[in-house]
Design an enzyme around this catalytic site. Structure first.
Site, PDB file in Angstrom:
ATOM      1  N   ALA A   1       0.783  -1.247  -0.001  1.00 33.76           N
ATOM      2  CA  ALA A   1      -0.190   0.040  -0.081  1.00 33.76           C
ATOM      3  C   ALA A   1       0.856   1.232  -0.112  1.00 33.76           C
ATOM      4  O   ALA A   1       0.426   2.269  -0.739  1.00 33.76           O
ATOM      5  CB  ALA A   1      -0.903  -0.010   1.210  1.00 33.76           C
TER       6      ALA A   1
ATOM      7  N   GLU B   1       2.374   1.433  -3.562  1.00 29.81           N
ATOM      8  CA  GLU B   1       1.356   1.619  -4.726  1.00 29.81           C
ATOM      9  C   GLU B   1       0.737   3.154  -4.958  1.00 29.81           C
ATOM     10  O   GLU B   1       0.732   3.853  -6.011  1.00 29.81           O
ATOM     11  CB  GLU B   1       0.378   0.693  -4.905  1.00 29.81           C
ATOM     12  CG  GLU B   1       0.586  -0.731  -5.422  1.00 29.81           C
ATOM     13  CD  GLU B   1       0.844  -0.340  -6.913  1.00 29.81           C
ATOM     14  OE1 GLU B   1       0.082  -0.474  -7.847  1.00 29.81           O
ATOM     15  OE2 GLU B   1       2.259  -0.342  -7.477  1.00 29.81           O
TER      16      GLU B   1
ATOM     17  N   SER C   1       1.543   6.176  -3.500  1.00 30.74           N
ATOM     18  CA  SER C   1       2.421   7.233  -4.005  1.00 30.74           C
ATOM     19  C   SER C   1       3.101   6.965  -5.403  1.00 30.74           C
ATOM     20  O   SER C   1       3.220   7.810  -6.232  1.00 30.74           O
ATOM     21  CB  SER C   1       3.707   7.258  -2.961  1.00 30.74           C
ATOM     22  OG  SER C   1       3.403   7.568  -1.833  1.00 30.74           O
TER      23      SER C   1
ATOM     24  N   CYS D   1      -7.000   5.171   5.971  1.00 36.63           N
ATOM     25  CA  CYS D   1      -5.599   4.752   5.679  1.00 36.63           C
ATOM     26  C   CYS D   1      -4.853   5.131   6.835  1.00 36.63           C
ATOM     27  O   CYS D   1      -4.710   6.357   7.232  1.00 36.63           O
ATOM     28  CB  CYS D   1      -5.262   5.515   4.306  1.00 36.63           C
ATOM     29  SG  CYS D   1      -3.419   5.146   4.059  1.00 36.63           S
TER      30      CYS D   1
ATOM     31  N   GLU E   1       4.960  12.635   1.548  1.00 32.43           N
ATOM     32  CA  GLU E   1       5.822  11.827   0.376  1.00 32.43           C
ATOM     33  C   GLU E   1       5.483  12.612  -0.777  1.00 32.43           C
ATOM     34  O   GLU E   1       6.228  12.796  -1.709  1.00 32.43           O
ATOM     35  CB  GLU E   1       5.545  10.290   0.411  1.00 32.43           C
ATOM     36  CG  GLU E   1       6.497   9.893  -0.484  1.00 32.43           C
ATOM     37  CD  GLU E   1       6.340   8.328  -0.564  1.00 32.43           C
ATOM     38  OE1 GLU E   1       6.832   7.744  -1.707  1.00 32.43           O
ATOM     39  OE2 GLU E   1       5.837   7.653   0.414  1.00 32.43           O
TER      40      GLU E   1
END
Length: 410
Positions: free
Chosen positions: A248, A251, A253, A359, A368
């Site tokens: 997770a 994927e 970012s 999340c 990020e």
């Protein structure tokens, strides 16, 4: 799966359910079919892969209600779980990643991870992430033009950040890209997903032994020498939780960074605002998350009891999908939702989901994306797409929406 209550959703004009998933026609917008579904005001019955039927929930208020209701189940072992890929349900039911658990199991495992992703801890990672992004933008600039913004930048940034957080050695970038591409693709069979995850778990299994003997300052070390050592989690479950965290974290970012860069290039007035005032970046990231909603269909659920919405009830025992992109483009919640507006005051989007399964890594994801985009546009001010956006191949068969490649020049 025919609703029997008088408040059950209207299935629409057609007796045959709509085929789902529905592809996007533009990378910056939800599928065109979402708007009329949302305007109808009730969930829409759809046929999902594997012969099942489920309901689509599309309005902003209904999506939040459907995801926060106590009867909303993420347990992939439920027969009605609306999996969108052949291998998705079988693998999730066997491995039981925490995103496919319900409380109290979900609460127990999430508590082990949440401390790693607090605002304070993530803020402490900024300098390291800035260093990673500067290194990877130099790699991008070393490539012959047109370079690929996905493979030559976003994938390298996202993989490096999550691997450093976890304490996974960065020996082979393509190894992680292959694993996540196979395990996240709806077209992958259970056997293909199982084989890819077996490779990943083999690596993690070796790391667990190494970090039990020589722990470092990383998430795997803290889990191994904390919850695992105390017997609060099994080794099998730990493998699964580390695997889903890596997948997770990589994927989302990996898909957001190049897509968000293109979105800003497509809206040069918004990019100019960011160049004039870099303090706008955090708000811009939230608006990009809302506008693009790459995790649109990750919220697969089953109603364990009737779930009341504004205009209907999802019947107990039925599967449903709360569409994040449809909710984030609801004009009742976000005026002119199709317009990218980095000064938008509403920050209550559901791009990271909603409710107890929201999340766990959203703070890291925001930082990020922000740093990756800011460094990219500072270091490559003349960045431009090398091909028309309409010609770019879409990752429509992936659990997280994105682009296969983004050729760029400067």
């Amino acid at each position: 799966m025919t609703p029997s209550t008088p408040e059950a959703p209207d299935t629409g004009a057609s007796a045959d359910p709509v085929e789902f998933p529905i592809a996007r026609s533009c990378p910056f917008s939800p599928p065109d079919a979402y708007a009329p579904m949302r305007e109808r005001g009730t969930p829409t019955k759809v046929a999902v892969p594997g012969g099942k039927e489920a309901w689509l929930v599309t309005g902003f208020k209904d999506v939040r209600a459907a995801l926060s209701h106590p009867a909303s189940s993420s347990d992939a072992r439920h027969p009605a779980f609306p999996a969108l890929g052949d291998g998705e349900q079988a693998v999730a039911a066997e491995l039981r990643p925490f995103i496919r658990m319900d409380p109290p199991d979900h609460t127990r495992v999430r508590r082990m991870l949440v401390g790693e992703f607090t605002v304070k801890r993530v803020r402490e990672m900024r300098t390291a992430i800035e260093e990673i992004c500067r290194e990877q933008v130099e790699y991008l600039l070393s490539r012959p033009m047109p370079a690929d913004l996905v493979g030559d930048y976003a994938n390298r940034v996202s993989t490096t950040v999550i691997c450093r957080l976890l304490g996974v050695p960065m020996e082979d970038l393509e190894f992680f890209r292959r694993i996540t591409s196979v395990s996240g693709a709806r077209t992958s069979t259970a056997e293909e997903v199982g084989a890819a995850l077996a490779d990943l778990f083999g690596l993690i299994d070796r790391l667990i032994d190494e970090k039990a003997q020589s722990p470092g300052d990383d998430l795997i070390s803290r889990l191994v020498n904390g919850p695992l050592e105390r017997g609060e989690i099994t080794r099998h479950s730990l493998l699964s939780q580390i695997g889903i965290t890596l997948n997770a974290g990589h994927e989302t970012s990996r898909n957001m960074i190049p897509l968000a860069a293109l979105d800003l290039l497509d809206n040069p007035d918004q990019l100019d605002l960011l160049r004039e005032d870099p303090s706008l970046w955090p708000g811009a990231v939230d608006e990009l998350l809302r506008h693009l909603s790459v995790a649109d269909v990750i919220t697969l659920r089953v109603a364990t009891e009737d779930i009341p919405l504004e205009g209907a009830t999802i019947p107990a025992g039925d599967g449903y999908i709360a569409l994040l992109a449809a909710a984030n483009h609801d004009p009742e919640a976000f005026p002119e939702p199709g317009r990218l507006d980095i000064a938008r005051s509403q920050r209550n989007h559901v791009a990271f989901g909603y409710g107890v399964h929201q999340c766990v890594g959203q703070n890291l994801g925001r930082l990020e994306i922000e740093v990756a985009l800011r460094v990219l546009f500072e270091k490559v001010p003349t960045l431009r797409p090398a091909v028309p956006v309409g010609d770019l191949p879409l990752r429509s068969s992936s659990a997280i929406f994105g682009l296969e490649e983004v050729p760029v020049s400067w």
